[in-house]
Write a protein that holds these residues in place. Structure first.
Motif, PDB file in Angstrom:
ATOM      1  N   VAL A  79       0.831  -1.206   0.000  1.00  0.00           N
ATOM      2  CA  VAL A  79       0.000   0.000   0.000  1.00  0.00           C
ATOM      3  C   VAL A  79       0.865   1.256   0.000  1.00  0.00           C
ATOM      4  CG1 VAL A  79      -1.605   1.343   1.424  1.00  0.00           C
ATOM      5  CG2 VAL A  79      -2.033  -1.094   1.003  1.00  0.00           C
ATOM      6  N   LEU A  80       1.995   1.226   0.685  1.00  0.00           N
ATOM      7  CA  LEU A  80       2.898   2.376   0.685  1.00  0.00           C
ATOM      8  C   LEU A  80       3.521   2.619  -0.686  1.00  0.00           C
ATOM      9  CD1 LEU A  80       4.778   1.869   4.074  1.00  0.00           C
ATOM     10  CD2 LEU A  80       3.465   3.903   3.434  1.00  0.00           C
ATOM     11  N   SER A  81       3.632   1.590  -1.488  1.00  0.00           N
ATOM     12  CA  SER A  81       4.314   1.710  -2.774  1.00  0.00           C
ATOM     13  C   SER A  81       3.380   2.266  -3.843  1.00  0.00           C
ATOM     14  CB  SER A  81       4.839   0.341  -3.210  1.00  0.00           C
ATOM     15  OG  SER A  81       3.795  -0.440  -3.762  1.00  0.00           O
ATOM     16  N   ALA A  84       0.322  -0.432  -5.480  1.00  0.00           N
ATOM     17  CA  ALA A  84      -0.981  -0.828  -4.948  1.00  0.00           C
ATOM     18  C   ALA A  84      -1.661   0.332  -4.243  1.00  0.00           C
ATOM     19  CB  ALA A  84      -0.834  -2.008  -3.993  1.00  0.00           C
ATOM     20  N   TYR A  85      -2.987   0.334  -4.303  1.00  0.00           N
ATOM     21  CA  TYR A  85      -3.814   1.237  -3.506  1.00  0.00           C
ATOM     22  C   TYR A  85      -4.256   0.522  -2.236  1.00  0.00           C
ATOM     23  CZ  TYR A  85      -4.256   4.144  -7.721  1.00  0.00           C
ATOM     24  OH  TYR A  85      -4.013   4.933  -8.816  1.00  0.00           O
ATOM     25  N   GLU A  97      -5.548   1.926   6.477  1.00  0.00           N
ATOM     26  CA  GLU A  97      -4.711   1.598   5.315  1.00  0.00           C
ATOM     27  C   GLU A  97      -4.624   2.774   4.351  1.00  0.00           C
ATOM     28  OE1 GLU A  97      -6.174  -2.334   6.899  1.00  0.00           O
ATOM     29  OE2 GLU A  97      -7.054  -0.360   6.553  1.00  0.00           O
ATOM     30  N   ASP A  98      -5.731   3.500   4.181  1.00  0.00           N
ATOM     31  CA  ASP A  98      -5.733   4.609   3.233  1.00  0.00           C
ATOM     32  C   ASP A  98      -4.852   5.756   3.706  1.00  0.00           C
ATOM     33  OD1 ASP A  98      -6.555   5.490   0.727  1.00  0.00           O
ATOM     34  OD2 ASP A  98      -8.189   6.693   1.546  1.00  0.00           O
ATOM     35  N   GLU A  99      -4.662   5.889   5.013  1.00  0.00           N
ATOM     36  CA  GLU A  99      -3.723   6.896   5.505  1.00  0.00           C
ATOM     37  C   GLU A  99      -2.305   6.574   5.019  1.00  0.00           C
ATOM     38  OE1 GLU A  99      -3.911   7.535   9.703  1.00  0.00           O
ATOM     39  OE2 GLU A  99      -5.993   8.214   9.677  1.00  0.00           O
ATOM     40  N   PHE A 100      -1.955   5.300   4.985  1.00  0.00           N
ATOM     41  CA  PHE A 100      -0.659   4.888   4.433  1.00  0.00           C
ATOM     42  C   PHE A 100      -0.621   5.166   2.935  1.00  0.00           C
ATOM     43  CE2 PHE A 100      -0.417   2.750   8.410  1.00  0.00           C
ATOM     44  CZ  PHE A 100       0.910   2.442   8.647  1.00  0.00           C
ATOM     45  N   ASN A 101      -1.695   4.850   2.250  1.00  0.00           N
ATOM     46  CA  ASN A 101      -1.778   5.034   0.812  1.00  0.00           C
ATOM     47  C   ASN A 101      -1.572   6.496   0.424  1.00  0.00           C
ATOM     48  OD1 ASN A 101      -2.710   4.017  -1.930  1.00  0.00           O
ATOM     49  ND2 ASN A 101      -4.252   5.576  -1.533  1.00  0.00           N
TER      50      ASN A 101
END
Length: 526
Positions: A79-81, A84-85, A97-101
């Motif tokens: 997700v950080l990369s 991927a979303y 997870e979206d905060e990481f995204n």
């Protein structure tokens, strides 16, 4: 038999031992009181210290902290990369997870706290094992050294995960016995990397080349050499200070020699068919230098106690939200591959074994797929997914996916050696497996492209970008207007910008800062 799958989850955790009487008799008054069995008088034989060691291995499979969010390493790294979303059912389903995204990670994010606590649990158990091994009587020096070497390998693994995610961490080389023991300041990253290097050099010198067939999954000398390569390359790219391990200089030449020893002497090799790499039939196969084991049997772990789950939650999270398939069971569509990755892999023979498309899934008669999930792209990770053949068979099956995580593959060893030695032949060896033509000369561009194609979907891309420098990270990790043919929802849910103020590191959990009475200092950018 895989000893780690058999014993993980229910092995005796240090400080949490239970003594169970083996039945009653007329001599019951002579039975030693239950409360008299403590860590101090239990871990006094090699077999019992090995129980502590296996409980340390068990932490490799932990994917959440107690009462915290799920945090499988693979999902979060993807997700950080830019590959991927966040995904999930909707924006609220994967809010953490979206905060990481989006690189807008809050200091109270539960995934952040879970990563922190999970790895310090492993470090605690490793330190405990080392201390008890050092106290053993009636064992040979070789037995003692091997127990310590395995624990030090694991401690290095946990510390490396922590320092890559957080940068400024607390370096613990002892077993805390009170809250005050851990109210100590963070160590400079250079000290942490030297500590990791020292652990791995000790492991290299004291681990065996292999274990009996009934004990697969344990760290070998080759695993320690390969992990040292990964640590060295990240340290060199991000800091460039170099590492020292108890007087041994860890430089390019030293690390290259370790990697080439793996290449030439370990017996590891490339799996002949790339498409078979992530099937159950190739677990602990010839290409697997270090592998984290998951099991399909619940051992005290189910809904409400997911911290004890023994299945691969990353595979469950990344699987498609599919119904009525004869190949896949329903996943949750997190860490959804981007159109950018799909487009970059166009024409590469590894594409179909790395990403599968919604059209592939819907080609099966009667299959339905949720294409309206958050950040839907129409692509799914094909390496780690919800194959019916990997589904657990008892308890809550979706929590007990049996697919193992290939933490270090031989292909990665070849590519690390290629990078350190500017050796195009190692790159070509990886390319030849999938029928690609040889490259005539080495270049960093070719090396990193090959790493992208070969290792996509395995939690490696983000760290490769960070070690190439902040300008490369900002350029690649900022996504805007990259719209694929299957995207649903407004464009802005797919756009995000790398936060250069953080340099790619995540925040120290605010809870931990509060518990330390301000001894811990928050990372830049938060």
């Amino acid at each position: 038999m895989n000893i780690l799958k058999v014993f993980s989850g229910k092995m005796l955790a240090p400080m949490l031992l239970a003594f169970i009487a083996a039945g009653c008799s007329s001599d019951i008054l002579d039975v030693e009181p239950q409360g008299s069995v403590f860590a101090s008088n239990y871990f006094v034989t090699a077999d019992r210290v090995e129980e502590s060691l296996i409980s340390t291995y068990d932490v490799l499979g932990h994917q959440k902290g107690r009462d915290l969010a799920w945090s499988p390493y693979l999902v979060i790294s993807e997700v950080l990369s830019d590959d991927a979303y966040a995904g999930g059912q909707d924006a609220g389903d994967g809010a953490d997870e979206d905060e990481f995204n989006r690189f807008q990670i809050g200091t109270a994010n539960e995934i952040v706290h879970s990563i922190w606590t999970r790895n310090y649990t492993g470090i605690y158990r490793a330190n405990f094992t080392i201390e008890k091994a050092q106290e053993l009587d009636n064992v040979t020096d070789e037995q003692r050294s091997q127990l310590i070497a395995e624990a030090r390998f694991l401690r290095a693994y946990f510390n490396f995960e922590l320092v890559r995610f957080f940068e400024n961490i607390v370096l613990l080389d002892f077993t805390p016995t009170s809250a005050d023991d851990v109210k100590i300041p963070q160590s400079p990253p250079a000290d942490v990397y030297n500590f990791i290097a020292a652990d791995l050099v000790y492991a290299i010198n004291n681990l065996p080349e292999s274990f009996p067939s009934g004990e697969i999954g344990r760290a070998t000398r080759w695993a320690a050499k390969a992990l040292l390569g990964r640590v060295h390359l990240f340290e060199q790219g991000v800091y460039g200070n170099g590492m020292s391990a108890d007087g041994t200089t860890i430089d390019d030449a030293y690390v290259l020699a370790q990697l080439e020893d793996v290449i030439n002497s370990s017996g590891h090799d490339l799996e002949p068919n790339f498409d078979d790499l992530f099937l159950s039939s190739t677990e602990f196969g010839i290409e697997s230098v270090f592998e984290i084991s998951y099991a399909g049997l619940p051992v005290g772990g189910d809904w409400g106690s997911e911290q004890y789950v023994e299945g691969n939650l990353a595979a469950q999270m990344m699987g498609p939200r599919i119904s009525n398939s004869s190949v896949y069971y329903r996943g949750w569509a997190f860490a959804i591959p981007t159109f950018k990755l799909f487009a970059d892999m166009a024409g590469d023979p590894r594409l179909s074994a790395t990403i599968f498309q919604e059209s592939d899934l819907l080609s099966e008669t009667g299959t339905t797929l949720n294409t309206g999930a958050y950040q839907h792209t129409g692509y799914y990770n094909a390496k780690y997914t919800t194959r019916l053949s990997d589904r657990g068979t008892v308890g809550t099956p979706e929590l007990h996916n049996m697919s193992n995580y290939r933490a270090i593959r031989f292909a990665d060893v070849l590519l690390m050696a290629a990078e350190l030695g500017n050796n195009v032949s190692y790159i070509n060896r990886v390319r030849q497996r999938v029928g690609l033509t040889d490259l005539p000369t080495y270049s960093d561009e070719a090396l990193f492209n090959e790493r992208r194609m070969e290792l996509a979907g395995e939690g490696i891309r983000y760290w490769d970008l960070l070690r190439r420098g902040q300008s490369v990270a900002a350029q690649e990790l900022t996504l805007s207007g990259v719209i694929g043919p299957n995207y649903t929802g407004p464009n802005e849910v797919y756009d995000h910008s790398f936060n250069s103020a953080t340099r790619g590191f995540i925040p120290i959990p605010q809870t931990e800062i509060d518990l330390s009475n301000g001894v811990l200092v928050q990372n830049d950018g938060y």
